[in-house]
Scaffold this active site. Structure first.
Site, PDB file in Angstrom:
ATOM      1  N   ILE A  97       0.830  -1.204   0.000  1.00  0.00           N
ATOM      2  CA  ILE A  97       0.000   0.000   0.000  1.00  0.00           C
ATOM      3  C   ILE A  97       0.869   1.259   0.000  1.00  0.00           C
ATOM      4  CG2 ILE A  97      -0.270   0.002   2.521  1.00  0.00           C
ATOM      5  CD1 ILE A  97      -2.671   1.333  -0.239  1.00  0.00           C
ATOM      6  N   GLY A 315      -5.153  -6.899  -0.099  1.00  0.00           N
ATOM      7  CA  GLY A 315      -5.775  -6.045   0.909  1.00  0.00           C
ATOM      8  C   GLY A 315      -4.951  -4.788   1.109  1.00  0.00           C
ATOM      9  N   GLU A 316      -4.972  -4.236   2.323  1.00  0.00           N
ATOM     10  CA  GLU A 316      -4.215  -3.036   2.699  1.00  0.00           C
ATOM     11  C   GLU A 316      -4.741  -1.771   2.036  1.00  0.00           C
ATOM     12  OE1 GLU A 316      -0.072  -3.545   1.824  1.00  0.00           O
ATOM     13  OE2 GLU A 316       0.090  -5.443   2.925  1.00  0.00           O
ATOM     14  N   GLY A 317      -5.669  -1.886   1.057  1.00  0.00           N
ATOM     15  CA  GLY A 317      -6.101  -0.742   0.271  1.00  0.00           C
ATOM     16  C   GLY A 317      -5.386  -0.645  -1.059  1.00  0.00           C
TER      17      GLY A 317
END
EC number: 2.4.2.21
Length: 357
Positions: A97, A315-317
């Site tokens: 991210i 994930g993580e954005g």
């Protein structure tokens, strides 16, 4: 109560701004609709902001972190400590991210809303409601009061970022084991069985997958969450970072600021936000279709179309950060392209209609 005040401020999209945006798009020097989803995104942004020609300035990825008691059921290949160990890498910008947010010109705000370890990491907002959730396969994740408190952490963080000039927020998550409560949330709110919605998550084999499905099934049976009460679902089978992210969605919606949904866990948070206030869906944009089993079902429930199909499931954005480039492009097309009239170019569709007459 902050949650009630926020929810009461969430309204509908600005239809007048959307109509003006669509009218301009249809008159730009191109066939109507020829830029596909870019045009749909631009119109949605106009409706969210109330501006026929919206602009995106400061953008922020909010990463909420929390741990999960259900890890005790053997549902994850990674140990619980990985949750807190990852947080410094977000702050330093060296995780996925960090790289993609930097590339998109976005800052990252990392929030400890429910990490189990008692750590104090410079740069991480310490807003912990409790040290991880309970084991949902044996009882509720948290109390209703804790669920509301975690939602309000997310609202607070979103409102602070917006007050600081943010015009686009993105959801990011960190929490070992969090695909298990996300699967449970989808099962409850979508009316699915545990087997239909529980996927592999990160690096798990068939044996661990079966444990995970059994944990979700037990969580649903033991806790019996009410699908018509989003806070009840969250408290019984959710997660603290999921609650925080749902709060971010509600905060954005209350201020008419677009929020980018990332993958499976953030979509679970979006489902909770929509269960609390259905109109919150108006302010969401789906960044990508995750490689995680069940994510497409979540987006269908939310009525969202993903911009990217990249097979991502970190994930993580990360998917949301990548989609920021699409958001920029949609705004630039609407604002910087000229109409046939402005360019002094003949509108071929209009000319053909005249010839038919």
């Amino acid at each position: 109560m902050l949650l009630t005040e926020t929810v009461n401020k969430i309204g509908v999209l600005d239809q007048q701004a959307m109509a003006k945006a669509k009218e301009r798009l249809d008159n730009l020097i191109k066939p109507p609709g020829s830029l596909g989803q870019l045009e749909r995104v631009a119109v949605r942004l106009a409706g969210i902001s109330g501006q026929p020609r919206p602009h995106i300035g400061k953008r922020v990825v909010i990463v909420m972190a929390g741990d999960h008691g259900v890890v005790d059921e053997g549902v994850s290949a990674a140990p619980r400590d990985v949750t807190w160990q990852m947080l410094p890498t977000f702050i330093k910008g060296v995780a996925g991210i960090g790289v993609l947010a930097r590339h998109a010109g976005a800052s990252i705000t990392v929030v400890d809303v429910g990490v189990a370890a008692d750590v104090d990491i410079p740069g991480v907002l310490k807003r912990r409601v409790r040290a991880g959730t309970g084991n949902i396969a044996a009882g509720p994740a948290m109390t209703r009061e804790e669920a509301v408190a975690a939602l309000e952490v997310g609202i607070d963080v979103a409102l602070a970022e917006i007050a600081g000039g943010a015009t686009l927020l993105a959801l990011g998550d960190m929490g070992i084991g969090n695909t298990t409560p996300s699967s449970a949330i989808l099962a409850v709110l979508g009316g699915y069985s545990a087997g239909e919605v529980t996927g592999r998550g990160t690096m798990i084999n068939d044996e661990v997958l079966e444990k995970k499905r059994q944990a979700v099934a037990r969580a649903l049976e033991i806790n019996r969450p009410n699908p018509f009460d989003g806070v009840d679902v969250l408290a019984k089978v959710g997660g603290l970072e999921i609650a925080g992210l749902a709060g971010v969605v509600l905060g954005c919606a209350s201020k008419r600021v677009p929020v980018l949904v990332d993958g499976f866990i953030t979509a679970a948070a979006a489902l909770i936000a929509a269960a609390i206030k259905p109109e919150a869906k108006n302010y969401m944009l789906a960044s990508h279709l995750s490689g995680e089993h069940g994510h497409g079902l979540m987006l269908e429930l939310l009525g969202l179309t993903p911009m990217l199909h990249m097979g991502m499931r970190l994930g993580e954005g990360t998917g949301a950060a990548l989609a920021m480039h699409i958001i920029d492009a949609a705004c630039r097309v609407l604002d910087e392209m000229v109409t046939f009239e402005e360019a002094g170019v003949m509108d071929m569709e209009e000319e053909m209609l005249h010839k038919e007459d």
